[in-house]
Enzyme design. Sequence first.
Site, PDB file in Angstrom:
ATOM      1  N   SER A 119      -8.451  -6.496  10.560  1.00 43.23           N
ATOM      2  CA  SER A 119      -8.240  -5.469   9.519  1.00 43.23           C
ATOM      3  C   SER A 119      -7.778  -6.001   8.265  1.00 43.23           C
ATOM      4  O   SER A 119      -6.605  -6.629   8.149  1.00 43.23           O
ATOM      5  CB  SER A 119      -7.877  -4.392   9.916  1.00 43.23           C
ATOM      6  OG  SER A 119      -7.772  -3.276   8.824  1.00 43.23           O
ATOM      7  N   LEU A 132     -11.071   0.605   2.978  1.00 42.93           N
ATOM      8  CA  LEU A 132     -11.470   0.606   1.665  1.00 42.93           C
ATOM      9  C   LEU A 132     -10.619   2.052   1.062  1.00 42.93           C
ATOM     10  O   LEU A 132     -10.124   1.734   0.112  1.00 42.93           O
ATOM     11  CB  LEU A 132     -12.831   1.123   1.746  1.00 42.93           C
ATOM     12  CG  LEU A 132     -13.636   1.475   0.576  1.00 42.93           C
ATOM     13  CD1 LEU A 132     -13.779   0.062  -0.035  1.00 42.93           C
ATOM     14  CD2 LEU A 132     -15.290   1.659   0.931  1.00 42.93           C
ATOM     15  N   CYS A 189       1.033  -1.188  -0.088  1.00 40.71           N
ATOM     16  CA  CYS A 189      -0.070   0.012  -0.003  1.00 40.71           C
ATOM     17  C   CYS A 189       0.867   1.211   0.024  1.00 40.71           C
ATOM     18  O   CYS A 189       1.920   1.164   0.803  1.00 40.71           O
ATOM     19  CB  CYS A 189      -0.712   0.039   1.271  1.00 40.71           C
ATOM     20  SG  CYS A 189      -2.234  -1.478   1.355  1.00 40.71           S
ATOM     21  N   CYS A 231       1.665   3.046   3.472  1.00 39.05           N
ATOM     22  CA  CYS A 231       2.211   2.310   4.349  1.00 39.05           C
ATOM     23  C   CYS A 231       3.648   2.217   4.520  1.00 39.05           C
ATOM     24  O   CYS A 231       4.179   1.633   3.573  1.00 39.05           O
ATOM     25  CB  CYS A 231       1.697   1.055   4.513  1.00 39.05           C
ATOM     26  SG  CYS A 231       1.917  -0.073   5.656  1.00 39.05           S
TER      27      CYS A 231
HETATM   28  S1  SF4 Z   1       0.645  -3.484   6.554  1.00 37.09           S
HETATM   29 FE1  SF4 Z   1      -1.521  -3.153   5.890  1.00 37.09          FE
HETATM   30  S2  SF4 Z   1      -1.457  -1.148   5.007  1.00 37.09           S
HETATM   31 FE2  SF4 Z   1       0.560  -1.847   5.268  1.00 37.09          FE
HETATM   32  S3  SF4 Z   1       1.059  -2.776   2.966  1.00 37.09           S
HETATM   33 FE3  SF4 Z   1       0.219  -4.524   4.424  1.00 37.09          FE
HETATM   34  S4  SF4 Z   1      -2.077  -4.434   4.050  1.00 37.09           S
HETATM   35 FE4  SF4 Z   1      -1.277  -2.268   3.333  1.00 37.09          FE
END
Ligand code: SF4
Length: 347
Positions: free
Chosen positions: A192, A216, A114, A117
């Site tokens: 989550s 989302l 992501c 992140c």
């Molecule tokens: S830890 Fe969560 S927010 Fe970070 S890259 Fe992985 S899925 Fe995406």
Amino acid sequence: MVSIYDIDGIEALRRRHAIQPHRMKLFLNALFKNALGRDEALAMLPEEVRDDVAHQVEFQTLELAERHDSEIDGASKLIFQTSDNHLIESVILRPKTGRTSLCISSQVGCACYCSFCATGKMGFTRNLTVTEILDQVVQASRLVKTEGRSIRNVVFMGMGEPLLNLDHLFHSLEIMRAIPYFNYSGSRLMVSTVGIPHAMVRFVEQFPDVQLALSLHSARQDVRERLMPQARKYSLDQLRESLLEASRHGKVMIEYLMLAGVNDGDEDFHALENYLRDIPVHINIIPFNEYAGCNLRGTARPEREAFANRLKAAGFDTTLRYSFGADIAAACGQLVQHKRGLGDGLG
Ligand code: SF4
């Protein structure tokens, strides 16, 4: 060696050593409900079996390598070292409600990448084992016990995508809910996900009372794909079907990280409103925690409040989330494995 989390293995060991069930119950209660240490728990067993049990049971595999305490909001980041020298992180949250929560990791790194992140920048190393997942809960419980607290809620929102470590996630949840172990109700647990439709359906079928949160962040496919490359694999329509299925078991938490000029405009609001229309959800508007090397910027608080108020006016349960631990890089999206080698020394 039998893992302390191997329910059948522990029962076999109990029979082998002719330990009475109530002594074994005291032993497990000491470890998991009273957050006592290994030796204090062993003291609940008959003296003649303590050494054997100590040598035949694997109690923990993580070592606490570092602890960082926030100076602004009472969050603590715990950095654990795995037996194969990886670092993972858990975060203790102490909100003013007094309900202490723990955010735990499910993987070393993450394969979802992501864009907002820090963990996503690390790449993926491996799934955490059941023992490593639950060790985070045990060690954090012991730590907060010294403050007269106990862990009220456990959320899988740390490093990793829990639904990509499904077997270990399921086994961990079973142990967390098991009466002889933690005995947590489903309402105290939350998982989550970035949105993996088939896994979301399996999850709610298996654990209908455990809370599900969906990151989302946009109801526009192109924006979502830019923010979360994993979204390329599944259309928003597919995701909506699994969301509908999941919400039959209770409201799903929708996580919406607000990013300036990315997902906070009129078009974004209407897309979100249409997408979630008639689905029982609770929308959480989240501030973005900026970090070095990321060029995304968070939406300012007044605009976040205005966005949330529009959602409320449209009939959605909506809250504005405060982000804990921003000063110790413990807030959502900031968890990242230290770049330095373990040999460089920790702490
Ligand atoms: S830890 Fe969560 S927010 Fe970070 S890259 Fe992985 S899925 Fe995406």
